[in-house]
Design an enzyme around this catalytic site. Structure first.
Site, PDB file in Angstrom:
ATOM      1  N   TYR A 315       0.697  -0.861  -0.069  1.00 58.76           N
ATOM      2  CA  TYR A 315      -0.334  -0.583  -0.128  1.00 58.76           C
ATOM      3  C   TYR A 315       0.797   1.647  -0.285  1.00 58.76           C
ATOM      4  CZ  TYR A 315      -3.063  -3.278   2.200  1.00 58.76           C
ATOM      5  OH  TYR A 315      -3.340  -4.366   2.500  1.00 58.76           O
ATOM      6  N   CYS A 341      13.889 -10.897  -3.176  1.00 61.19           N
ATOM      7  CA  CYS A 341      14.501 -11.010  -4.510  1.00 61.19           C
ATOM      8  C   CYS A 341      13.890 -10.265  -4.955  1.00 61.19           C
ATOM      9  CB  CYS A 341      14.996 -12.249  -5.230  1.00 61.19           C
ATOM     10  SG  CYS A 341      16.408 -12.630  -4.283  1.00 61.19           S
TER      11      CYS A 341
HETATM   12  N1  LLP Z   1     -14.677  -5.468   9.635  1.00 65.22           N
HETATM   13  C1  LLP Z   1     -14.156  -5.935   8.709  1.00 65.22           C
HETATM   14  C2  LLP Z   1     -15.483  -7.100   7.833  1.00 65.22           C
HETATM   15  C3  LLP Z   1     -13.233  -5.874   7.313  1.00 65.22           C
HETATM   16  O1  LLP Z   1     -13.349  -6.119   6.726  1.00 65.22           O
HETATM   17  C4  LLP Z   1     -12.095  -5.415   8.037  1.00 65.22           C
HETATM   18  C5  LLP Z   1     -10.791  -5.378   7.427  1.00 65.22           C
HETATM   19  C6  LLP Z   1     -12.395  -4.756   9.754  1.00 65.22           C
HETATM   20  C7  LLP Z   1     -13.735  -5.566  10.440  1.00 65.22           C
HETATM   21  C8  LLP Z   1     -11.755  -4.121  10.887  1.00 65.22           C
HETATM   22  O2  LLP Z   1     -10.806  -3.215  10.191  1.00 65.22           O
HETATM   23  P1  LLP Z   1     -10.245  -2.081  11.584  1.00 65.22           P
HETATM   24  O3  LLP Z   1     -10.516  -1.948  12.158  1.00 65.22           O
HETATM   25  O4  LLP Z   1      -8.702  -2.575  11.212  1.00 65.22           O
HETATM   26  O5  LLP Z   1      -9.916  -1.015   9.815  1.00 65.22           O
HETATM   27  N2  LLP Z   1      -4.272  -4.575   5.438  1.00 65.22           N
HETATM   28  C9  LLP Z   1      -5.133  -3.917   5.019  1.00 65.22           C
HETATM   29  C10 LLP Z   1      -6.288  -3.771   5.573  1.00 65.22           C
HETATM   30  C11 LLP Z   1      -7.597  -4.861   5.039  1.00 65.22           C
HETATM   31  C12 LLP Z   1      -8.334  -4.428   5.925  1.00 65.22           C
HETATM   32  C13 LLP Z   1      -9.356  -5.535   5.378  1.00 65.22           C
HETATM   33  N3  LLP Z   1     -11.009  -5.714   6.001  1.00 65.22           N
HETATM   34  C14 LLP Z   1      -3.801  -3.003   5.703  1.00 65.22           C
HETATM   35  O6  LLP Z   1      -3.447  -3.479   6.302  1.00 65.22           O
HETATM   36  O7  LLP Z   1      -4.363  -1.513   5.480  1.00 65.22           O
END
Ligand code: LLP
Length: 421
Positions: A315, A341
């Site tokens: 990202y 790599c």
């Molecule tokens: N609920 C649902 C249905 C979700 O899809 C997500 C995150 C959450 C809750 C939690 O969201 P949060 O509070 O953590 O923002 N890998 C990415 C973030 C992907 C989030 C996916 N869904 C990153 O590293 O920024």
């Protein structure tokens, strides 16, 4: 904000010196502060204390069973998105009645496991999934508790990869189609309609998109009531952002205030699915400098790579990187890169960095959310250890993988064994 602080020029996590942990477990490793996790959970949960609610930690952000257990011990539940996360949550002792299950692609086996566990509800994302749930529930002779994830078509104003609430995203049922789907579901024999759910994206730094989507969902709930469908649960998802660099996200109290105001007196239990805001700043990735190299550019080559922390590569995310000892050294612009790599393997680019040399430790901050949980074995690198600090002690909550773990489950078939090498 967190409990990583310098004492006499050495970085500590609470009362534990980071170099002491590095000495004991080797590098790289993820280090979490139990005090920060506890404080963040309490601050979030307390902000909703005056209304019926369940704080269901988004397991995907940091799925270690010790972390799930810690939140469960504070009264939290879990938001899960796979059979694997269900297994983790159950193993950690999370109350099934505090588990909600989201995701667009649940398999029949995953649905069965969730229903057999007696979870609070499945957040359904399509009509075909509903039909699948009806079939599995009928086979088990029970009624499946469901909510439908509606897509409110609201711009969360975050990174495109983590925005989910726009009509063009794959998530949920368009809010305009949802009434029809609820009416159809209300006629199915093995479905119990529990609620409405909605999650518009992650790392939101404004409250307005949350309020805007809640306003739409509220209007929809009123429409449902007119049709005689009364819901008991409203799931608002997660998504509250944190400060990585210069962001100024609302704090949980401000977020809660805005939501409660928009809710008015809506009589249902609120489900919240925070991930990042609870764990992001509670964790750091500790890595060791292997080499430095200076030519056209300066590179600091460390022992953690994009397989250990994917966010910068994936990202272009910013993570503050600090020297664990003597942080106030002179600084030079450098790229901090890993051993993988690929040119995309970096933790920071063109960053003013302290002049570290081989064997110095660096702390990649705000790595608790989507850090370890997104790590992989790419380049056949064993996944790193996870360590939890509790008061004056630290505990290894996940052992570093070994070379044997890398090939676990692999085998050479007989026809190949017969061929000489
Ligand atoms: N609920 C649902 C249905 C979700 O899809 C997500 C995150 C959450 C809750 C939690 O969201 P949060 O509070 O953590 O923002 N890998 C990415 C973030 C992907 C989030 C996916 N869904 C990153 O590293 O920024």
């Amino acid at each position: 904000m967190h409990d990583f602080l310098y004492k006499n020029d050495t970085l500590y996590c609470e009362n534990v010196a980071v170099p002491t942990v590095a000495e004991a477990v080797g590098t790289p490793f993820y280090l979490y502060s139990g005090a920060t996790l506890t404080r963040h959970f309490a601050a979030f949960d307390r902000a909703f204390a005056d209304i019926p609610h369940i704080t269901c930690f988004a397991a995907k952000s940091c799925a270690n069973i010790a972390i799930l257990r810690l939140f469960a011990s504070l009264g939290g539940g879990a938001d899960i998105v796979s059979g694997g996360e269900l297994f983790r949550a159950r193993t950690a002792g999370v109350d099934p009645q505090k588990i909600v299950y989201s995701g667009v692609g649940k398999t029949a086996d995953e649905i069965r496991a969730a229903l057999e566990s007696g979870i609070l509800m499945l957040n359904v994302e399509s009509e075909q999934e509903l039909a699948q749930i009806q079939e599995v529930a009928a086979g088990l002779g029970l009624k499946a508790p469901v909510s439908f994830r509606v897509n409110p078509d609201v711009d969360p104003k975050t990174h495109a990869y983590i925005s989910t609430g726009l009509a063009k995203n794959k998530f949920g049922i368009p809010i305009g189609d949802a009434l029809r789907v609820y009416l159809a579901a209300s006629k199915l024999p093995n479905i119990t309609i529990k609620g409405v759910s909605c999650h518009i994206g992650s790392q939101l730094t404004l409250v307005s998109p949350f309020v805007e989507s809640l306003a739409k969902v509220k209007r929809f709930i009123a429409q449902l009531a007119e049709e005689g469908i009364v819901i008991s649960h409203l799931d608002l998802g997660g998504g509250l952002g944190i400060r990585y660099n210069a962001e100024e996200p609302p704090d949980p109290a401000e977020y809660a205030r805005a939501i409660k105001q928009e809710l008015g007196g809506l009589a249902c239990t609120l489900i919240l699915e925070p991930g990042r805001v609870l764990v992001g700043n509670a964790g750091a990735l500790i890595t060791k400098v292997l080499y430095t190299k200076e030519g056209l550019k300066k590179f600091i080559i460390v022992d953690a790579g994009m397989n250990d922390l994917a966010r910068p590569s994936l990202y272009d995310a910013f993570h503050l990187i600090q020297a664990v000892e003597r942080p106030d050294r002179e600084q030079t612009v450098a790229d901090v890169v890993g051993p993988i790599c690929e040119t995309g393997d970096f933790l920071a680019r063109e960053r003013m960095m302290p002049n570290v040399t081989a064997n110095d430790l660096l702390a990649v901050m705000s790595a608790g959310a989507y850090g370890f949980s997104m790590s992989s074995n790419y380049n056949s690198r064993p996944r790193v250890a996870e360590v939890l600090v509790h008061q004056n002690d630290f505990h290894i909550i996940r052992a570093r993988e070994t070379n044997e773990s890398l090939i676990q489950g692999e085998s050479i078939p007989d026809f190949l064994k017969k061929q000489s090498v």
